[in-house]
Design a protein around this motif. Sequence first.
Motif, PDB file in Angstrom:
ATOM      1  N   SER A   1       0.868  -1.012   0.037  1.00 32.83           N
ATOM      2  CA  SER A   1      -0.156   0.163  -0.063  1.00 32.83           C
ATOM      3  C   SER A   1       0.817   1.292   0.097  1.00 32.83           C
ATOM      4  O   SER A   1       0.642   2.214  -0.684  1.00 32.83           O
TER       5      SER A   1
ATOM      6  N   LYS B   1       2.875   6.696  -6.926  1.00 36.33           N
ATOM      7  CA  LYS B   1       2.052   7.783  -7.355  1.00 36.33           C
ATOM      8  C   LYS B   1       2.704   9.179  -7.308  1.00 36.33           C
ATOM      9  O   LYS B   1       2.137  10.227  -7.374  1.00 36.33           O
TER      10      LYS B   1
ATOM     11  N   LYS C   1       2.828  10.495  -4.125  1.00 41.53           N
ATOM     12  CA  LYS C   1       2.173  10.847  -3.009  1.00 41.53           C
ATOM     13  C   LYS C   1       3.018  10.754  -1.793  1.00 41.53           C
ATOM     14  O   LYS C   1       2.549  11.435  -0.580  1.00 41.53           O
TER      15      LYS C   1
ATOM     16  N   SER D   1     -17.477  -5.643  13.959  1.00 39.35           N
ATOM     17  CA  SER D   1     -18.342  -4.951  13.034  1.00 39.35           C
ATOM     18  C   SER D   1     -19.738  -5.014  13.383  1.00 39.35           C
ATOM     19  O   SER D   1     -20.633  -4.316  12.819  1.00 39.35           O
TER      20      SER D   1
ATOM     21  N   HIS E   1     -14.512   0.944  15.243  1.00 37.52           N
ATOM     22  CA  HIS E   1     -14.906   0.305  14.187  1.00 37.52           C
ATOM     23  C   HIS E   1     -14.424   1.061  12.988  1.00 37.52           C
ATOM     24  O   HIS E   1     -14.920   2.269  12.562  1.00 37.52           O
TER      25      HIS E   1
ATOM     26  N   PHE F   1     -13.289   1.240   8.762  1.00 35.59           N
ATOM     27  CA  PHE F   1     -13.805   0.884   7.542  1.00 35.59           C
ATOM     28  C   PHE F   1     -12.696   0.448   6.274  1.00 35.59           C
ATOM     29  O   PHE F   1     -11.864   0.997   6.432  1.00 35.59           O
ATOM     30  N   ASN F   2     -13.027  -0.557   5.615  1.00 35.41           N
ATOM     31  CA  ASN F   2     -12.223  -0.884   4.637  1.00 35.41           C
ATOM     32  C   ASN F   2     -12.411   0.128   3.360  1.00 35.41           C
ATOM     33  O   ASN F   2     -13.375   0.225   2.879  1.00 35.41           O
TER      34      ASN F   2
ATOM     35  N   VAL G   1      -7.861   4.821   4.063  1.00 39.01           N
ATOM     36  CA  VAL G   1      -8.473   5.669   3.022  1.00 39.01           C
ATOM     37  C   VAL G   1      -9.665   6.175   3.535  1.00 39.01           C
ATOM     38  O   VAL G   1     -10.015   7.542   3.754  1.00 39.01           O
ATOM     39  N   MET G   2     -10.419   5.360   4.422  1.00 40.98           N
ATOM     40  CA  MET G   2     -11.771   5.847   4.940  1.00 40.98           C
ATOM     41  C   MET G   2     -11.663   6.584   6.137  1.00 40.98           C
ATOM     42  O   MET G   2     -11.090   6.383   6.996  1.00 40.98           O
TER      43      MET G   2
ATOM     44  N   ASN H   1     -23.213  -0.597   9.453  1.00 38.98           N
ATOM     45  CA  ASN H   1     -23.757  -1.717   9.037  1.00 38.98           C
ATOM     46  C   ASN H   1     -25.076  -2.093   9.132  1.00 38.98           C
ATOM     47  O   ASN H   1     -25.636  -2.808   8.497  1.00 38.98           O
TER      48      ASN H   1
ATOM     49  N   LEU I   1     -25.881  -0.240   5.651  1.00 38.62           N
ATOM     50  CA  LEU I   1     -25.120  -0.908   4.565  1.00 38.62           C
ATOM     51  C   LEU I   1     -25.539  -2.400   4.243  1.00 38.62           C
ATOM     52  O   LEU I   1     -25.644  -2.808   3.005  1.00 38.62           O
TER      53      LEU I   1
ATOM     54  N   MET J   1     -19.208   2.346  -5.066  1.00 37.98           N
ATOM     55  CA  MET J   1     -19.163   1.000  -5.566  1.00 37.98           C
ATOM     56  C   MET J   1     -20.637   0.574  -5.543  1.00 37.98           C
ATOM     57  O   MET J   1     -21.480   0.942  -4.775  1.00 37.98           O
TER      58      MET J   1
ATOM     59  N   LEU K   1     -19.544  -4.238  -3.477  1.00 39.49           N
ATOM     60  CA  LEU K   1     -19.330  -3.819  -2.433  1.00 39.49           C
ATOM     61  C   LEU K   1     -19.090  -5.153  -1.603  1.00 39.49           C
ATOM     62  O   LEU K   1     -18.507  -5.448  -0.562  1.00 39.49           O
TER      63      LEU K   1
ATOM     64  N   ILE L   1     -16.383  -6.555   0.624  1.00 40.86           N
ATOM     65  CA  ILE L   1     -16.312  -6.722   2.181  1.00 40.86           C
ATOM     66  C   ILE L   1     -16.132  -8.326   2.698  1.00 40.86           C
ATOM     67  O   ILE L   1     -15.270  -8.631   3.552  1.00 40.86           O
TER      68      ILE L   1
HETATM   69  N1  3HC Z   1      -4.102   1.741   1.136  1.00 32.95           N
HETATM   70  C1  3HC Z   1      -3.949   2.973   0.896  1.00 32.95           C
HETATM   71  N2  3HC Z   1      -4.526   3.841  -0.029  1.00 32.95           N
HETATM   72  C2  3HC Z   1      -5.664   3.064  -0.784  1.00 32.95           C
HETATM   73  C3  3HC Z   1      -5.829   1.813  -0.519  1.00 32.95           C
HETATM   74  C4  3HC Z   1      -5.392   1.071   0.508  1.00 32.95           C
HETATM   75  N3  3HC Z   1      -5.644  -0.089   1.041  1.00 32.95           N
HETATM   76  N4  3HC Z   1      -6.950   1.436  -1.553  1.00 32.95           N
HETATM   77  C5  3HC Z   1      -7.050   2.776  -2.061  1.00 32.95           C
HETATM   78  N5  3HC Z   1      -6.484   3.612  -1.685  1.00 32.95           N
HETATM   79  C6  3HC Z   1      -6.391   4.781  -2.171  1.00 32.95           C
HETATM   80  C7  3HC Z   1      -5.636   5.239  -3.620  1.00 32.95           C
HETATM   81  O1  3HC Z   1      -4.444   5.261  -3.406  1.00 32.95           O
HETATM   82  C8  3HC Z   1      -6.382   6.419  -4.089  1.00 32.95           C
HETATM   83  O2  3HC Z   1      -5.854   7.551  -3.526  1.00 32.95           O
HETATM   84  P1  3HC Z   1      -5.499   9.005  -4.625  1.00 32.95           P
HETATM   85  O3  3HC Z   1      -7.035   9.132  -4.591  1.00 32.95           O
HETATM   86  O4  3HC Z   1      -4.991   9.917  -3.593  1.00 32.95           O
HETATM   87  O5  3HC Z   1      -4.913   8.580  -5.754  1.00 32.95           O
HETATM   88  C9  3HC Z   1      -7.609   6.373  -3.545  1.00 32.95           C
HETATM   89  O6  3HC Z   1      -7.729   5.630  -2.317  1.00 32.95           O
HETATM   90  C10 3HC Z   1      -8.927   5.684  -4.333  1.00 32.95           C
HETATM   91  O7  3HC Z   1      -8.456   4.441  -4.895  1.00 32.95           O
HETATM   92  P2  3HC Z   1      -8.544   4.154  -6.446  1.00 32.95           P
HETATM   93  O8  3HC Z   1      -8.246   5.272  -7.289  1.00 32.95           O
HETATM   94  O9  3HC Z   1      -7.636   2.968  -6.528  1.00 32.95           O
HETATM   95  O10 3HC Z   1      -9.854   3.381  -6.602  1.00 32.95           O
HETATM   96  P3  3HC Z   1     -11.139   4.178  -6.268  1.00 32.95           P
HETATM   97  O11 3HC Z   1     -11.242   5.640  -6.811  1.00 32.95           O
HETATM   98  O12 3HC Z   1     -12.078   3.163  -7.216  1.00 32.95           O
HETATM   99  O13 3HC Z   1     -11.517   4.026  -4.766  1.00 32.95           O
HETATM  100  C11 3HC Z   1     -12.223   2.678  -2.903  1.00 32.95           C
HETATM  101  C12 3HC Z   1     -11.325   2.883  -4.205  1.00 32.95           C
HETATM  102  C13 3HC Z   1     -11.761   3.931  -2.007  1.00 32.95           C
HETATM  103  C14 3HC Z   1     -12.078   1.367  -2.264  1.00 32.95           C
HETATM  104  C15 3HC Z   1     -13.701   3.305  -3.499  1.00 32.95           C
HETATM  105  O14 3HC Z   1     -14.161   2.366  -4.243  1.00 32.95           O
HETATM  106  C16 3HC Z   1     -14.656   3.231  -1.983  1.00 32.95           C
HETATM  107  O15 3HC Z   1     -14.734   4.305  -1.368  1.00 32.95           O
HETATM  108  N6  3HC Z   1     -15.587   1.960  -2.091  1.00 32.95           N
HETATM  109  C17 3HC Z   1     -16.358   2.064  -0.890  1.00 32.95           C
HETATM  110  C18 3HC Z   1     -15.674   1.433   0.167  1.00 32.95           C
HETATM  111  C19 3HC Z   1     -16.590   1.197   1.219  1.00 32.95           C
HETATM  112  O16 3HC Z   1     -17.984   1.547   1.304  1.00 32.95           O
HETATM  113  N7  3HC Z   1     -15.943   0.796   2.261  1.00 32.95           N
HETATM  114  C20 3HC Z   1     -16.771   0.272   3.630  1.00 32.95           C
HETATM  115  C21 3HC Z   1     -16.853  -0.976   3.675  1.00 32.95           C
HETATM  116  S1  3HC Z   1     -17.973  -1.508   4.910  1.00 32.95           S
HETATM  117  C22 3HC Z   1     -16.653  -1.544   6.435  1.00 32.95           C
HETATM  118  O17 3HC Z   1     -15.670  -1.834   5.942  1.00 32.95           O
HETATM  119  C23 3HC Z   1     -17.430  -2.061   7.579  1.00 32.95           C
HETATM  120  C24 3HC Z   1     -17.161  -3.643   8.009  1.00 32.95           C
HETATM  121  O18 3HC Z   1     -17.513  -3.754   9.260  1.00 32.95           O
HETATM  122  C25 3HC Z   1     -17.955  -4.466   7.069  1.00 32.95           C
END
Ligand code: 3HC
Length: 280
Positions: free
Chosen positions: A46, A53, A55, A116, A137, A139-140, A144-145, A187, A190, A223, A228, A232
């Motif tokens: 990661s 990139k 960054k 969760s 808690h 988020f995945n 990023v979240m 959750n 969602l 997504m 999604l 998950i």
């Molecule tokens: N580590 C670090 N950075 C990451 C990463 C990781 N694992 N995954 C993605 N990123 C960064 C990328 O580098 C990128 O950064 P930038 O915009 O500065 O270049 C940014 O996140 C966006 O990634 P991508 O361009 O590769 O891809 P997307 O724009 O498609 O975004 C996503 C990916 C952030 C996963 C987006 O699709 C998203 O927000 N999806 C929904 C995720 C969601 O709803 N999560 C919650 C799930 S529920 C949960 O977790 C709870 C549990 O209890 C079930």
Amino acid sequence: MKVFVVGCGTMGSGIAQCFAQSGFSVVMYDTKDEYVERGYNLINKSLTKLVEKGKMDEDKKNSILNNITKSVNIEDAKDADLVVEAVFENIEVKKDIFSRLDVICKEDTVLATNTSSLSITEIAASTKRPEKVIGMHFFNPAPVMKLIEIIRGITTSDETFEKIKDISIKIGKDPVEVKESAGFVVNRLLIPMINEAVALLAEGVATAEDIDKAMKLGANHPMGPLELADFIGNDVNLAIMETLYNETGDSKYRPHPLLRKMVRAGYLGRKTGRGFYTYK
Ligand code: 3HC
């Protein structure tokens, strides 16, 4: 401040990365070297992406990795100031880990769980410090979240809540306060949506691609719900639906039979290469 993260899967390693990136000293703990290595490699990958990139520079990446220590010995939690547990969703396993940490850790160490949907109060009751047990808690993907749901069990003290709120802000997150309730806030909203998307698919109302496209373009979700679900993990989705259903007895939370079948078949999503979609 030293943070001890229990469990080096997707969430555990993402959580460890959040703390390490913010300058905290982090211990990544799991029961086997191979699990710890896998989690560490996820972080390395990661960070490497961020460097590619432009960054982050290589020095920053190395300093973040230097904040991380690997461990397969739970006794290494003895000088931790905060523990964040992120193992799989099994209440007995979590209770066992918390009761052991309670003996090992310093008196003022806060024990947080990334569960969760399981009961913070029940996990807290397995320790002699229930006022210092709390839900944190993430988020995945955790790095990023922005959100952390901070969940108060019935026994969690205000002091513990304030500490975790402070730490959440220090690692760049924007927390919300939630009282314990099945599925918390995110959750509970969602996962029933995902369950309903599975129902639409099972009834043949639309294809998986069109269900996802509809929610991406019609509700501006990053997504679609089935994409999604695969992200998950369908085992996790099912476990959360089961908790919502069992805790409330409300039939609106009944897991869809297709979701159950998917899990029985091992179609868990990205992690097994097949879910509602197939992955290389
Ligand atoms: N580590 C670090 N950075 C990451 C990463 C990781 N694992 N995954 C993605 N990123 C960064 C990328 O580098 C990128 O950064 P930038 O915009 O500065 O270049 C940014 O996140 C966006 O990634 P991508 O361009 O590769 O891809 P997307 O724009 O498609 O975004 C996503 C990916 C952030 C996963 C987006 O699709 C998203 O927000 N999806 C929904 C995720 C969601 O709803 N999560 C919650 C799930 S529920 C949960 O977790 C709870 C549990 O209890 C079930």
